[in-house]
Design an enzyme around this catalytic site. Structure first.
Site, PDB file in Angstrom:
ATOM      1  N   HIS A 139      -2.456  -1.331  -4.193  1.00 52.13           N
ATOM      2  CA  HIS A 139      -3.927  -1.362  -4.298  1.00 52.13           C
ATOM      3  C   HIS A 139      -4.456   0.068  -4.219  1.00 52.13           C
ATOM      4  O   HIS A 139      -3.691   1.016  -4.104  1.00 52.13           O
ATOM      5  CB  HIS A 139      -4.554  -2.266  -3.220  1.00 52.13           C
ATOM      6  CG  HIS A 139      -4.374  -1.784  -1.808  1.00 52.13           C
ATOM      7  ND1 HIS A 139      -4.874  -2.453  -0.724  1.00 52.13           N
ATOM      8  CD2 HIS A 139      -3.759  -0.694  -1.290  1.00 52.13           C
ATOM      9  CE1 HIS A 139      -4.571  -1.812   0.386  1.00 52.13           C
ATOM     10  NE2 HIS A 139      -3.897  -0.734   0.066  1.00 52.13           N
TER      11      HIS A 139
ATOM     12  N   SER B  25       0.828  -1.195   0.000  1.00 53.52           N
ATOM     13  CA  SER B  25       0.000   0.000   0.000  1.00 53.52           C
ATOM     14  C   SER B  25       0.874   1.263   0.000  1.00 53.52           C
ATOM     15  O   SER B  25       1.668   1.461  -0.897  1.00 53.52           O
ATOM     16  CB  SER B  25      -0.950  -0.071   1.206  1.00 53.52           C
ATOM     17  OG  SER B  25      -1.886   0.952   1.194  1.00 53.52           O
TER      18      SER B  25
END
EC number: 3.4.21.92
Length: 202
Positions: free
Chosen positions: A131, A106
């Site tokens: 993501h 992330s």
């Protein structure tokens, strides 16, 4: 009763250095900071971001022409905290070389990719995950709509920046960040998130 941070600080090793004036002891992270090494470990949040930013600024003031090495082992976290670190990395004069140890997921992966081109690395068994930013706001419908719009704006901005850092087309990044997308160190190189897999010091 000891809290978690007391226990953690008690577990940080101390190193002793011989100087002309005698012995000097440092915690291991302060000693590594002298070598221009910063550790970004754990959840990316405001307090941690402030410490990383302070270390980056300190090392810039010490030697504006020497590289800084940012070692990352993080599951990600707050976008705003991560952006404070990212913006400082881009703003300061020294090149920031990034190294993934363990995982960079992330916001951790975003910061890994944000290092100086040609100086971004993974260790061989590290994992990288990209993501889209996570939502989770609760409240009145009108407030939820405001937050949804904000998250969408952040998502688009992060995708554009990731496309710039990786060299991937924007539509590829948009597709690949739609769900959790895990990569090995080699796959992270192929994608353009990092420039090499380091097995041994050169």
């Amino acid at each position: 009763m000891h809290n978690a941070s007391d226990i953690q600080s008690a577990l940080v090793p101390m190193v002793i250095e011989q100087t002309a004036k005698g012995e000097r002891s440092y915690d291991i992270y302060s000693r590594l900071l002298k070598e221009r090494i910063i550790f970004l470990v754990g959840q990316v949040e405001e307090h941690m971001a402030n410490l990383i930013v302070a270390q980056l600024l300190f090392l810039e003031s010490e030697s504006p022409d020497k590289d800084i090495f940012l070692y990352i082992n993080s599951p990600g976290g707050s976008v705003t905290a991560g952006m404070a670190i990212y913006d400082t990395m881009q703003f300061i004069k020294p090149n920031v070389s990034t190294v993934c140890i363990g995982q960079a997921a992330s916001m951790g992966a975003f910061l890994l990719a944000g290092g100086e081109k040609g100086k971004r690395h993974c260790l061989p068994n590290s994992r990288v995950m990209i993501h889209q930013p996570l939502g989770g706001f609760q409240g009145q419908a009108s407030d939820i709509a405001i937050h949804a719009k904000e998250i969408l704006g952040i998502k688009n901005k992060l995708n554009q920046m990731l496309a710039e850092h990786t060299g991937q087309p924007l539509e590829v990044v948009e597709r690949d960040t739609d769900r959790d997308n895990f990569m090995s160190a080699t796959q992270a190189v192929e994608y353009g998130l990092v420039d090499s897999v380091m097995t041994k010091r050169g």
